[in-house]
Design a protein around this motif. Structure first.
Motif, PDB file in Angstrom:
ATOM      1  N   TYR A 305       1.001  -1.188   0.026  1.00 13.23           N
ATOM      2  CA  TYR A 305       0.066   0.070   0.014  1.00 13.23           C
ATOM      3  C   TYR A 305       0.771   1.215  -0.216  1.00 13.23           C
ATOM      4  CZ  TYR A 305      -2.759   3.876   1.915  1.00 13.23           C
ATOM      5  OH  TYR A 305      -3.272   5.065   2.205  1.00 13.23           O
ATOM      6  N   GLU A 306       2.008   1.041   0.707  1.00 13.40           N
ATOM      7  CA  GLU A 306       2.746   2.485   0.809  1.00 13.40           C
ATOM      8  C   GLU A 306       3.359   2.552  -0.338  1.00 13.40           C
ATOM      9  OE1 GLU A 306       2.536   3.719   4.130  1.00 13.40           O
ATOM     10  OE2 GLU A 306       3.119   5.441   2.708  1.00 13.40           O
ATOM     11  N   CYS A 307       3.791   1.433  -1.208  1.00 11.44           N
ATOM     12  CA  CYS A 307       4.573   1.579  -2.413  1.00 11.44           C
ATOM     13  C   CYS A 307       3.460   2.191  -3.445  1.00 11.44           C
ATOM     14  CB  CYS A 307       4.747   0.391  -2.869  1.00 11.44           C
ATOM     15  SG  CYS A 307       6.611  -0.295  -2.443  1.00 11.44           S
ATOM     16  N   VAL A 308       2.092   1.841  -3.445  1.00 10.48           N
ATOM     17  CA  VAL A 308       1.225   2.540  -4.186  1.00 10.48           C
ATOM     18  C   VAL A 308       1.063   3.689  -3.898  1.00 10.48           C
ATOM     19  CG1 VAL A 308      -1.276   2.516  -4.869  1.00 10.48           C
ATOM     20  CG2 VAL A 308      -0.144   0.259  -4.462  1.00 10.48           C
ATOM     21  N   CYS A 309       1.099   4.297  -2.741  1.00 13.48           N
ATOM     22  CA  CYS A 309       1.070   5.694  -2.501  1.00 13.48           C
ATOM     23  C   CYS A 309       2.268   6.501  -2.924  1.00 13.48           C
ATOM     24  CB  CYS A 309       1.167   5.889  -0.777  1.00 13.48           C
ATOM     25  SG  CYS A 309      -0.440   5.148  -0.051  1.00 13.48           S
ATOM     26  N   CYS A 310       3.376   5.634  -2.886  1.00 15.96           N
ATOM     27  CA  CYS A 310       4.736   6.334  -3.166  1.00 15.96           C
ATOM     28  C   CYS A 310       4.727   6.652  -4.841  1.00 15.96           C
ATOM     29  CB  CYS A 310       5.823   5.566  -2.852  1.00 15.96           C
ATOM     30  SG  CYS A 310       7.588   6.326  -3.035  1.00 15.96           S
ATOM     31  N   VAL A 311       4.215   5.362  -5.510  1.00 14.04           N
ATOM     32  CA  VAL A 311       4.087   5.572  -6.870  1.00 14.04           C
ATOM     33  C   VAL A 311       3.263   6.686  -7.366  1.00 14.04           C
ATOM     34  CG1 VAL A 311       3.222   4.180  -8.961  1.00 14.04           C
ATOM     35  CG2 VAL A 311       4.767   3.320  -7.190  1.00 14.04           C
ATOM     36  N   SER A 312       2.236   6.765  -6.524  1.00 19.67           N
ATOM     37  CA  SER A 312       1.094   7.798  -7.231  1.00 19.67           C
ATOM     38  C   SER A 312       1.559   9.101  -6.971  1.00 19.67           C
ATOM     39  CB  SER A 312      -0.127   7.554  -6.570  1.00 19.67           C
ATOM     40  OG  SER A 312      -0.172   7.372  -5.257  1.00 19.67           O
ATOM     41  N   SER A 313       2.582   9.315  -5.933  1.00 21.06           N
ATOM     42  CA  SER A 313       2.883  10.636  -5.509  1.00 21.06           C
ATOM     43  C   SER A 313       4.270  11.134  -6.439  1.00 21.06           C
ATOM     44  CB  SER A 313       3.349  10.658  -3.949  1.00 21.06           C
ATOM     45  OG  SER A 313       4.198  11.851  -3.930  1.00 21.06           O
ATOM     46  N   ILE A 314       5.208  10.189  -6.764  1.00 25.95           N
ATOM     47  CA  ILE A 314       6.145  10.624  -7.327  1.00 25.95           C
ATOM     48  C   ILE A 314       5.920  10.885  -9.060  1.00 25.95           C
ATOM     49  CG2 ILE A 314       7.737   9.502  -6.010  1.00 25.95           C
ATOM     50  CD1 ILE A 314       8.080   7.077  -7.905  1.00 25.95           C
ATOM     51  N   TYR A 315       6.934  11.101  -9.647  1.00 24.57           N
ATOM     52  CA  TYR A 315       6.758  11.304 -11.241  1.00 24.57           C
ATOM     53  C   TYR A 315       6.408  10.204 -11.928  1.00 24.57           C
ATOM     54  CZ  TYR A 315       7.742  13.244 -15.968  1.00 24.57           C
ATOM     55  OH  TYR A 315       7.566  13.702 -17.137  1.00 24.57           O
ATOM     56  N   ASN A 317       5.753   6.603 -13.568  1.00 25.64           N
ATOM     57  CA  ASN A 317       6.173   5.491 -14.406  1.00 25.64           C
ATOM     58  C   ASN A 317       5.288   4.627 -14.887  1.00 25.64           C
ATOM     59  OD1 ASN A 317       7.320   2.847 -14.346  1.00 25.64           O
ATOM     60  ND2 ASN A 317       9.567   4.112 -14.590  1.00 25.64           N
ATOM     61  N   SER A 318       5.166   4.334 -15.964  1.00 27.98           N
ATOM     62  CA  SER A 318       4.098   3.554 -16.572  1.00 27.98           C
ATOM     63  C   SER A 318       4.104   2.071 -16.060  1.00 27.98           C
ATOM     64  CB  SER A 318       4.186   3.403 -18.054  1.00 27.98           C
ATOM     65  OG  SER A 318       5.235   2.769 -18.516  1.00 27.98           O
ATOM     66  N   LYS A 319       5.234   1.556 -15.987  1.00 24.43           N
ATOM     67  CA  LYS A 319       5.393   0.038 -15.564  1.00 24.43           C
ATOM     68  C   LYS A 319       4.960   0.068 -13.877  1.00 24.43           C
ATOM     69  CE  LYS A 319       8.935  -2.534 -18.021  1.00 24.43           C
ATOM     70  NZ  LYS A 319      10.159  -2.606 -18.328  1.00 24.43           N
ATOM     71  N   LEU A 320       5.657   1.024 -13.325  1.00 20.25           N
ATOM     72  CA  LEU A 320       5.412   1.039 -11.898  1.00 20.25           C
ATOM     73  C   LEU A 320       3.762   1.306 -11.308  1.00 20.25           C
ATOM     74  CD1 LEU A 320       8.242   2.856 -10.207  1.00 20.25           C
ATOM     75  CD2 LEU A 320       7.447   0.440  -9.728  1.00 20.25           C
ATOM     76  N   LEU A 321       3.264   2.195 -12.561  1.00 22.98           N
ATOM     77  CA  LEU A 321       1.843   2.223 -12.336  1.00 22.98           C
ATOM     78  C   LEU A 321       0.881   1.217 -12.530  1.00 22.98           C
ATOM     79  CD1 LEU A 321       1.081   5.938 -13.815  1.00 22.98           C
ATOM     80  CD2 LEU A 321       0.691   5.172 -11.536  1.00 22.98           C
ATOM     81  N   ASP A 322       1.254   0.419 -13.632  1.00 21.32           N
ATOM     82  CA  ASP A 322       0.743  -0.930 -13.853  1.00 21.32           C
ATOM     83  C   ASP A 322       0.841  -1.786 -12.371  1.00 21.32           C
ATOM     84  OD1 ASP A 322       0.197  -0.095 -16.319  1.00 21.32           O
ATOM     85  OD2 ASP A 322       1.632  -1.285 -17.451  1.00 21.32           O
ATOM     86  N   ALA A 323       1.931  -1.813 -12.055  1.00 22.29           N
ATOM     87  CA  ALA A 323       2.101  -2.505 -10.794  1.00 22.29           C
ATOM     88  C   ALA A 323       1.189  -2.370  -9.693  1.00 22.29           C
ATOM     89  CB  ALA A 323       3.559  -2.674 -10.341  1.00 22.29           C
TER      90      ALA A 323
END
Lengths: 957, 161
Positions: A305-315, A317-323
């Motif tokens: 969950y924290e990763c998702v929060c981080c991914v949605s906050s940083i610039y 990245n399509s691969k990470l967004l998919d994850a």
């Protein structure tokens, strides 16, 4: 025997804590207490005993220690033990470390930073921070965190900073946390120490490093730019942790130092926000964490969950967004409510980046919305609030209002009411809808919304569309009047709503001729009578009655004075409220005027007209000329007056004695008030405030105060209202309001949803598969509960836009095809192989007979035809191009359908119960102990229900 | 940050409270009353979170004891759920299959342990071993002191005889 055993356990416990029989008895009797009042009685008696004991001289210190613990116990149960605080402070000063510890513990429990006794403890703390026993220092640092306030920080700060270099890591850690606390109390106090935090980040002990992340997080939250250089080292730390390079003691349920990981992810989210370069450093490690995290354990999900929060906050990245999207959908599909909740939250974060993501999860979202769990429901409303568009606003706001009506908690009611208002103002598809929605909000939560909302509503009704369509405006108003007359029948309407109703009835009640003046007036009288204690509502009602009289009289009709109206006016004119009195007198004065004057004073539907103020006041010139001829001094404008007063004071003093007197004494100011009288007499436009000047003999009330009051409540007199309310600071937010309600909102639908459908055709391979997977599972789910899904589908369609619905129906029609696909996939290779076998076999017969080949040709085509029918046009075209591609296509779909089966398996594992039992099974059972405890528990009366012993055994055993 | 920690029994009896943000005594009783009303009635399958006055309260039930922690709206609920469990595991290790009774009679010890786990509303130590070591170090002091006092009192007692 049994009793003896439990007595033994009790004694053993007693000796552990060094508590006496008395204390044990106290705890026991509390445990046996049947009600809160009984408990209170026991504690009060106990406090009385303690008070007496504490006042005795020469209490042995060991006894004192116990008394303090008993006080803490009483305090914990919600009683006031302040008479003993001073003893706790004294005990903290004791040299014996045992007693000191108790002293610190109780002081920290009793006192807050603002307490008067803190000043006495600071000395002790200073001394203890210098102690060479690290346990003493630790105890003092714990107290520092709780007790040191902004004023006392300087007294201990140097010592705490020194302790950052203490050889014991436990002390360093607490020193860091103390500094963090100082930062929270007063950021400036530690602003020069920031380098120390950076240094501690490199501490050898992971605990200290982890603690340092707390203050760093706060600092970075405040100003991320000064810490960009830390990105690389923080990523490095995170990587090391993820690679399990920390000591295993930091593992928690097989995850390496998860709490530190989460803290790091939080910081990275801040540092990478909107910063492409910084975010670049993070991508690898985030991918790694996504890959490594075990989604079957709670803590693993916390990190994900924290990763998702981080991914949605940083610039992005399509691969990470998919994850992240995948992780979120896993959360949403989970059985666990906790994970669903996290999923909804994560979805709320992701849609900020790409609003279309929500559409894939529409059914899950609707499930959550209809869940009996209030927490989940509330969270889902939060999500809906975030994804509201002009296309779905009606459904969402309706749902919100339904929910609002059913909840009682005023905090949430206020919150959701203001959200409804905000959404309605922003996205209202039509004015009619807006008014209806506002009515509902006012009706059910009128006391909780901002008065500004009421003014906006009145303004909207008055202004209408603000365009040329006068007919629509009238229609809108009469429908508003209709609805208000209906609503007036309801009991217990909020005051603010009644004000709106009165105002609208006064302005437009008789405008379309549907209702007679006396009917409206009698309704208004009812309102005033029913709310006789609410002066504001009464004032609105009286003004409204006056307006109706004015409109009728101006139109040359006669209005009979209803007896109840007369009573009301009589009552109000004797009111204690000067405002009400004034309105009553105005009303009476108005009745005596000629229709012409009345029309000038109260032009119908003129609440939006601008007031033109002719500052030269030409109608007074005759009077002035006469006065000057009689020897009066000519008027000098205020600016001239003040200008001369400041520059050539002497000259002005000689010329205008009257004015210069203002420089020297306060007297002038007292008479200065009536100045606003200047603009008021412009009868033409100002409808109400002008009255007093006309009938000034009747109304000798200070006009300035009156007008401010009037306009504060009533947005009618615009220019003046603007001037005055700007001074007061309650200015209406008038600018930009109109365009929100303009027709443009009508004409901008569906733009976002079209882009959504295009996203499904993204070339990115992973994206497409994941989406189709989701569609598949959604479909299969729909199949399971077909009767529910019909309704939900409708809701989903209205929530997520028409395009989504189309997509869904498309998916629905495509579904049977998909279901057959796997079956085809298994059977298809066989006929194809046959074909291949047949095809090489063809040439020899070709030589023998000419009729044969055509027959074999039809044979070879036949299976393709079948496939074509099954796979639909797309697959058919594939087939046409040759058998090879079609085989590959079929196998890929097969893989996908396999993949869809995966998530549920994982999810079922991650249920809460499984976690506890799986982690706990390694604990050795201690049946004997547990039995003893059980027996004691019963004997002591901790557990009135015997069949469910208060043991952790069932969890840990 | 964690604003407070509450341990409430299923009957609504308070077993432990620790306040990291300032709350007046009256306010504390009100908070406890309000929250036990919210939490104790919740069914077993629902979320372990309750939104409350703009904060969130994360709770977890162990047998008949509810461990509750109040956190900020933007904190990670699952993490806090695990912090609770972390605390419980440490308690369990310390008391040896801990039960509610242990916490009732030794509430001051539970406080000492909590002080090693949380400080100023943040998790300060995520290693169970470290916490256990520190608590043991403190306890050894207690033992030493007790022996000492015992021996002294013995001497005095014998002298008195």
């Amino acid at each position: 025997m049994e009793q003896l055993k439990s007595f033994g356990r009790e004694l053993a416990m007693g000796s552990q804590g060094g508590s006496s029989k008395e204390f044990l008895d106290l705890v026991k009797s509390i445990g046996e207490a049947r009600s809160k009042s009984e408990e209170d009685r026991i504690i009060l008696r106990e406090l009385e005993t303690l008070r007496r004991r504490l006042s005795e001289p020469d209490i042995p210190r060991r006894k004192m220690k116990e008394y303090l613990l008993r006080l803490a116990y009483a305090e914990m149960l919600g009683h006031d033990a302040s008479f003993g605080y001073i003893h706790a402070v004294k005990m903290a000063h004791d040299d014996n470390i045992l007693l000191k510890r108790t002293g610190y513990l109780t002081v920290a429990l009793f006192l807050d930073e603002g307490h008067d006794l803190i000043i006495l403890i600071v000395n002790t703390i200073q001394k203890d921070l210098r102690s060479d026993n690290y346990l003493v220092v630790s105890a003092a640092l714990v107290a520092v965190c709780k007790l040191i306030s902004e004023e006392t920080i300087p007294a201990v700060l140097p010592q705490v900073v020194e302790l950052l270099g203490h050889p014991k890591e436990a002390v360093r850690k607490k020193a860091v946390m103390a500094l963090h606390r100082f930062y929270q109390r007063s950021p400036s106090s530690v602003s020069h120490l920031i380098s120390n935090f950076r240094k501690r980040l490199c501490d050898n002990d992971p605990g200290v490093m982890g603690a340092t992340l707390c203050p760093l997080f706060d600092l970075i939250l405040e100003d991320a730019n000064s810490y960009k250089d830390l990105v690389v080292s923080l990523v490095g730390i995170l990587k090391q942790i993820a690679e399990k390079r920390l000591p295993t003691t930091y593992d928690y349920h097989h995850m390496p130092a998860p709490f530190i990981q989460i803290k790091l992810l939080k910081i990275l989210a801040l540092l990478g926000s909107g910063d492409k370069q910084a975010s670049n450093h993070m991508y690898t490690v985030l991918t790694e964490i996504f890959r490594k995290c075990d989604s079957s354990s709670n803590i693993g999900n916390a990190i994900i969950y924290e990763c998702v929060c981080c991914v949605s906050s940083i610039y992005p990245n399509s691969k990470l967004l998919d994850a992240a999207i995948e992780a979120t959908s896993k959360f949403l599909k989970s059985e666990s409510h906790n994970l669903k909740y996290m999923g909804i939250d994560a979805l709320g974060r992701l849609i900020r980046i790409n609003p279309d993501i929500a559409e894939e999860h529409q059914l899950a979202v609707i499930d959550c919305l209809e869940d009996p769990d209030d927490t989940l429901k509330w969270k889902t409303f939060e999500l809906l609030y975030k994804m509201t568009k002009s296309t779905n606003v009606e459904v969402i706001v309706d749902r919100m209002i339904d929910y609002m009506i059913n909840i009682t908690d005023s905090h949430y009611k206020t919150e959701i009411a203001s959200r409804c208002v905000e959404l309605a103002e922003q996205f209202a598809p039509s004015n009619q809808w807006f008014i209806q929605t506002m009515n509902k909000v006012f009706e059910h939560a009128g006391d909780l919304v901002n008065p500004r909302v009421a003014h906006n509503l009145m303004r909207l009704i008055a202004e209408g569309f603000g365009e040329d369509d006068e007919g629509a405006d009238t229609q809108l108003r009469s429908s508003a009047v209709d609805s208000y007359l209906r609503i007036l029948g309801e009991p217990k309407l909020p005051s603010l709503f009644l004000q709106v109703i009165c105002w609208v009835l006064g302005e437009y009640g008789t405008a379309d001729g549907k209702y007679s003046a006396s009917y409206i007036i009698s309704k208004l009288c009812d309102v005033a009578e029913a709310h006789s204690s609410d002066d504001t509502v009464k004032a609105y009602a009286v003004s409204a009655i006056m307006k109706i009289f004015a409109f009728e009289l101006a139109a040359g009709r006669k209005v009979e004075m209803l007896p109840e109206c007369q009573t009301l006016i009589d009552e109000v004119s004797a009111s204690h409220s000067t405002d009400l009195q004034q309105r009553a007198y105005e009303f009476q004065a108005l009745l005596g005027l000629s229709p012409q004057t009345i029309e000038n004073v109260m032009p119908p539907d003129a609440s939006c007209e601008d007031i033109e103020i002719d500052k030269s006041l030409p109608f007074l010139s005759n009077y002035i000329n006469q006065a000057i001829e009689n020897g009066a001094r000519p008027y000098i404008s205020e600016s001239e007056r003040s200008g001369t007063a400041s520059t050539i004071a002497v000259a002005s003093a000689s010329q205008y004695q009257h004015d210069t007197s203002s420089v020297h004494s306060l007297k002038f100011e007292a008479y200065d008030l009536p100045k606003p009288r200047g603009p008021a007499p412009s009868i033409q436009s100002s409808s109400m405030s002008s009255l007093p000047t006309i009938s000034s003999d009747l109304v000798p009330v200070s006009e300035a105060t009156y007008t401010t009051r009037e306009e504060q409540q009533n947005p009618k007199v615009q220019t003046l209202a603007d001037q005055i309310s700007a001074e007061i600071g309650v200015r209406l937010r008038l600018d930009g309001v109109q365009k929100k309600w303009g027709r443009q909102t009508y004409s901008s639908p569906s733009a976002p949803s079209t882009s959504s459908s295009s996203s499904t055709q993204k070339p990115s391979n992973g994206m497409v598969t994941s989406e189709t997977i989701r569609e598949n599972t959604l479909d299969s789910r729909k199949q399971q509960i077909p009767e529910v899904s019909a309704e939900k589908q409708r809701l989903a369609a209205s929530l997520f836009g028409k395009k989504a619905a189309e997509k869904k129906t498309q998916a629905g029609t495509r579904r049977p095809v998909k279901e057959i696909q796997p079956a085809v996939a298994t059977s298809a290779p066989e006929p194809l192989k046959e074909d291949k076998v047949i095809v090489p076999a063809v040439p020899p017969p070709d030589l023998l007979d000419l009729g044969e080949p055509s027959e074999t040709a039809t044979q070879t085509i036949d299976p393709f035809k079948q496939l074509e029918g099954l796979l639909g046009p797309g697959a058919g075209s594939d087939v046409a191009s040759g058998p090879g591609p079609s085989v590959s296509a079929v196998t890929t779909t097969d893989l996908m359908s396999l993949a869809t089966d995966m998530p549920p398996i994982i999810d079922s594992k991650s249920s809460d119960k499984g976690l506890i039992s799986s982690t706990m099974t390694k604990k050795g059972p201690n049946v004997k102990d547990a039995l003893q405890k059980d027996a004691t528990a019963r004997q002591v009366g901790v557990t009135p229900t015997s069949n469910n012993p208060n043991l952790f055994k069932d969890l840990f055993g | 940050m964690i604003h407070f920690v509450l341990l409430i029994s299923r009957q609504g009896k308070v077993r432990l409270t620790k306040w990291y943000s300032p709350y007046a005594q009256k306010e504390r009783s009100k908070v406890i009353r309000e929250l036990s009303g919210h939490i104790l009635i919740r069914g077993p399958k629902l979320c372990n979170f309750v939104e409350w006055r703009g904060y969130k309260v994360v709770y977890r039930r162990y047998a008949s004891l509810y461990f509750c922690m109040c956190i900020d709206a933007n904190d990670n609920e699952l993490e806090v759920l695990e912090i609770i469990h972390h605390f419980v595991e440490i308690l369990d290790r310390y008391f040896g299959s801990v039960c509610e009774l242990d916490l009732i009679f030794n509430f001051h010890k539970a406080y000492y342990i909590l002080d090693e786990v949380l400080i100023a509303g943040e998790l300060q130590e995520s290693s169970k071993k470290n916490v256990a070591r520190l608590v043991a170090a403190q306890d050894s002091l207690v033992e030493a002191a007790k022996e000492e006092s015992n021996s002294i009192s013995n001497i005095i007692a014998q002298a008195a005889k």
